[in-house]
Structure formats: C-alpha cells, structure tokens
Design a protein around this motif. Structure first.
Motif, PDB file in Angstrom:
ATOM      1  N   UNK A   6       0.860  -1.173   0.000  1.00 43.98           N
ATOM      2  CA  UNK A   6       0.000   0.000   0.000  1.00 43.98           C
ATOM      3  C   UNK A   6       0.899   1.227   0.000  1.00 43.98           C
ATOM      4  N   UNK A   7       0.890   1.945  -1.115  1.00 47.15           N
ATOM      5  CA  UNK A   7       1.662   3.187  -1.232  1.00 47.15           C
ATOM      6  C   UNK A   7       0.822   4.307  -0.635  1.00 47.15           C
ATOM      7  N   UNK A   8       1.410   5.015   0.323  1.00 50.64           N
ATOM      8  CA  UNK A   8       0.680   6.018   1.077  1.00 50.64           C
ATOM      9  C   UNK A   8       1.635   7.072   1.620  1.00 50.64           C
ATOM     10  N   UNK A  10       2.017   9.775   5.318  1.00 51.34           N
ATOM     11  CA  UNK A  10       1.446  10.188   6.599  1.00 51.34           C
ATOM     12  C   UNK A  10       0.532  11.399   6.411  1.00 51.34           C
ATOM     13  N   UNK A  11      -0.558  11.415   7.171  1.00 54.99           N
ATOM     14  CA  UNK A  11      -1.480  12.542   7.123  1.00 54.99           C
ATOM     15  C   UNK A  11      -2.526  12.452   6.030  1.00 54.99           C
ATOM     16  N   UNK A  12      -2.495  11.416   5.228  1.00 53.84           N
ATOM     17  CA  UNK A  12      -3.479  11.226   4.149  1.00 53.84           C
ATOM     18  C   UNK A  12      -4.647  10.425   4.725  1.00 53.84           C
ATOM     19  N   UNK A  13      -5.801  11.070   4.893  1.00 50.44           N
ATOM     20  CA  UNK A  13      -6.939  10.369   5.500  1.00 50.44           C
ATOM     21  C   UNK A  13      -7.448   9.237   4.626  1.00 50.44           C
ATOM     22  N   UNK A  14      -7.354   9.376   3.312  1.00 51.20           N
ATOM     23  CA  UNK A  14      -7.761   8.287   2.414  1.00 51.20           C
ATOM     24  C   UNK A  14      -6.849   7.075   2.593  1.00 51.20           C
ATOM     25  N   UNK A  15      -5.566   7.337   2.758  1.00 47.82           N
ATOM     26  CA  UNK A  15      -4.588   6.263   2.985  1.00 47.82           C
ATOM     27  C   UNK A  15      -4.861   5.562   4.305  1.00 47.82           C
ATOM     28  N   UNK A  16      -5.147   6.352   5.341  1.00 39.24           N
ATOM     29  CA  UNK A  16      -5.426   5.774   6.656  1.00 39.24           C
ATOM     30  C   UNK A  16      -6.662   4.883   6.613  1.00 39.24           C
ATOM     31  N   UNK A  17      -7.705   5.330   5.920  1.00 41.28           N
ATOM     32  CA  UNK A  17      -8.922   4.527   5.789  1.00 41.28           C
ATOM     33  C   UNK A  17      -8.636   3.228   5.035  1.00 41.28           C
ATOM     34  N   UNK A  36       3.999   1.436   2.409  1.00 41.98           N
ATOM     35  CA  UNK A  36       5.193   2.094   1.877  1.00 41.98           C
ATOM     36  C   UNK A  36       4.934   3.598   1.854  1.00 41.98           C
ATOM     37  N   UNK A  37       5.736   4.324   2.620  1.00 42.47           N
ATOM     38  CA  UNK A  37       5.636   5.777   2.685  1.00 42.47           C
ATOM     39  C   UNK A  37       6.294   6.356   1.434  1.00 42.47           C
ATOM     40  N   UNK A  38       5.500   7.004   0.588  1.00 44.28           N
ATOM     41  CA  UNK A  38       6.046   7.532  -0.659  1.00 44.28           C
ATOM     42  C   UNK A  38       7.044   8.662  -0.428  1.00 44.28           C
ATOM     43  N   UNK A  46       7.410  10.713  -6.862  1.00 39.16           N
ATOM     44  CA  UNK A  46       7.060  11.283  -8.167  1.00 39.16           C
ATOM     45  C   UNK A  46       6.059  10.411  -8.913  1.00 39.16           C
ATOM     46  N   UNK A  47       6.174   9.115  -8.752  1.00 41.10           N
ATOM     47  CA  UNK A  47       5.280   8.184  -9.455  1.00 41.10           C
ATOM     48  C   UNK A  47       3.858   8.213  -8.893  1.00 41.10           C
ATOM     49  N   UNK A  48       3.721   8.317  -7.557  1.00 42.59           N
ATOM     50  CA  UNK A  48       2.416   8.135  -6.918  1.00 42.59           C
ATOM     51  C   UNK A  48       1.844   9.360  -6.220  1.00 42.59           C
ATOM     52  N   UNK A  49       2.514  10.506  -6.257  1.00 41.87           N
ATOM     53  CA  UNK A  49       2.113  11.647  -5.427  1.00 41.87           C
ATOM     54  C   UNK A  49       0.671  12.099  -5.629  1.00 41.87           C
ATOM     55  N   UNK A  50       0.123  11.959  -6.827  1.00 45.57           N
ATOM     56  CA  UNK A  50      -1.253  12.379  -7.079  1.00 45.57           C
ATOM     57  C   UNK A  50      -2.217  11.208  -7.156  1.00 45.57           C
ATOM     58  N   UNK A  51      -1.754  10.008  -6.857  1.00 43.03           N
ATOM     59  CA  UNK A  51      -2.577   8.812  -7.045  1.00 43.03           C
ATOM     60  C   UNK A  51      -2.886   8.076  -5.746  1.00 43.03           C
ATOM     61  N   UNK A  52      -2.236   8.429  -4.645  1.00 39.35           N
ATOM     62  CA  UNK A  52      -2.377   7.650  -3.414  1.00 39.35           C
ATOM     63  C   UNK A  52      -3.794   7.744  -2.854  1.00 39.35           C
ATOM     64  N   UNK A  53      -4.206   6.701  -2.157  1.00 36.04           N
ATOM     65  CA  UNK A  53      -3.498   5.460  -1.917  1.00 36.04           C
ATOM     66  C   UNK A  53      -3.478   4.573  -3.162  1.00 36.04           C
ATOM     67  N   UNK A  54      -2.417   3.793  -3.274  1.00 36.67           N
ATOM     68  CA  UNK A  54      -2.265   2.835  -4.373  1.00 36.67           C
ATOM     69  C   UNK A  54      -1.986   1.474  -3.745  1.00 36.67           C
ATOM     70  N   UNK A  55      -2.755   0.482  -4.173  1.00 36.65           N
ATOM     71  CA  UNK A  55      -2.563  -0.880  -3.690  1.00 36.65           C
ATOM     72  C   UNK A  55      -1.981  -1.715  -4.814  1.00 36.65           C
ATOM     73  N   UNK A  56      -0.937  -2.462  -4.495  1.00 35.42           N
ATOM     74  CA  UNK A  56      -0.331  -3.354  -5.479  1.00 35.42           C
ATOM     75  C   UNK A  56      -0.303  -4.766  -4.900  1.00 35.42           C
ATOM     76  N   UNK A  57      -0.887  -5.687  -5.652  1.00 38.53           N
ATOM     77  CA  UNK A  57      -0.869  -7.106  -5.301  1.00 38.53           C
ATOM     78  C   UNK A  57      -0.346  -7.834  -6.522  1.00 38.53           C
ATOM     79  N   UNK A  58       0.828  -8.450  -6.364  1.00 34.43           N
ATOM     80  CA  UNK A  58       1.518  -9.103  -7.484  1.00 34.43           C
ATOM     81  C   UNK A  58       1.682  -8.058  -8.596  1.00 34.43           C
ATOM     82  N   UNK A  59       1.234  -8.347  -9.796  1.00 35.72           N
ATOM     83  CA  UNK A  59       1.417  -7.419 -10.916  1.00 35.72           C
ATOM     84  C   UNK A  59       0.226  -6.474 -11.103  1.00 35.72           C
ATOM     85  N   UNK A  60      -0.778  -6.574 -10.257  1.00 34.01           N
ATOM     86  CA  UNK A  60      -1.989  -5.761 -10.380  1.00 34.01           C
ATOM     87  C   UNK A  60      -1.930  -4.559  -9.446  1.00 34.01           C
TER      88      UNK A  60
END
Length: 85
Positions: A6-8, A10-17, A36-38, A46-60
């Motif tokens: 889980x790419x997230x 600190x302080x992101x309420x969506x990430x915490x949820x 994983x703290x971005x 740079x990859x995830x700053x506007x997309x978090x939270x991002x969940x990665x399971x295997x290649x998905x």
C-alpha cells in the motif's frame, strides 16, 4: 504468504482509511499488508504523489478510488491453483 503493498503518506486520510480495512482483508486472504511511505523515496513519490493510496498485489495495481468490495471481488475472481481445474 503474499505481500500486498500500500503506497501512502502520513497525514493522508484516504490512505489511513484504506490501511484500516486492508489490514483486515489481508488477514482474511492470508496476506501481509506492507505500507510504503512515498515520502521515503523521491522516485516513488514522483510516481504516486497524485494517485495515493495505491494498492499493489503481485502485478496488479489499484489506484484511488477503490474500496473493500472492489478488492475482494478482484481477489475472489483469481483462480486458486490449489483447487485444480
């Protein structure tokens, strides 16, 4: 045991949820949730700053918005190799 990332940040309420319900879901699916703290890596930030939270399971990967139902349905649709065909 499979790791879920889980790419997230600190302080992101969506990430915490997402972290809260993903911890329970990971236990149900016998997986380990790795948060994983971005902010710890410039390239990851740079990859995830506007997309978090991002969940990665295997290649998905799932980008917000996603919810427990979305992830549960996706995981339930994956064939279980232990069951045979």
């Amino acid at each position: 045991m499979m790791n879920w990332q889980l790419y997230m940040r600190p302080g992101c309420h969506l990430c915490d949820e997402a972290e809260h319900w993903l911890e329970a879901l990971a236990q149900e699916f016998q997986a380990q949730l790795v948060c994983i703290n971005i902010l710890d890596d410039v390239a990851v930030y740079e990859r995830y700053k506007y997309k978090i939270p991002v969940l990665q399971i295997a290649a998905q990967s799932w980008y917000y918005p996603f919810n427990e139902t979305t992830i549960r349905n996706a995981l339930n649709s994956i064939p279980n190799p232990d069951q045979g065909v």
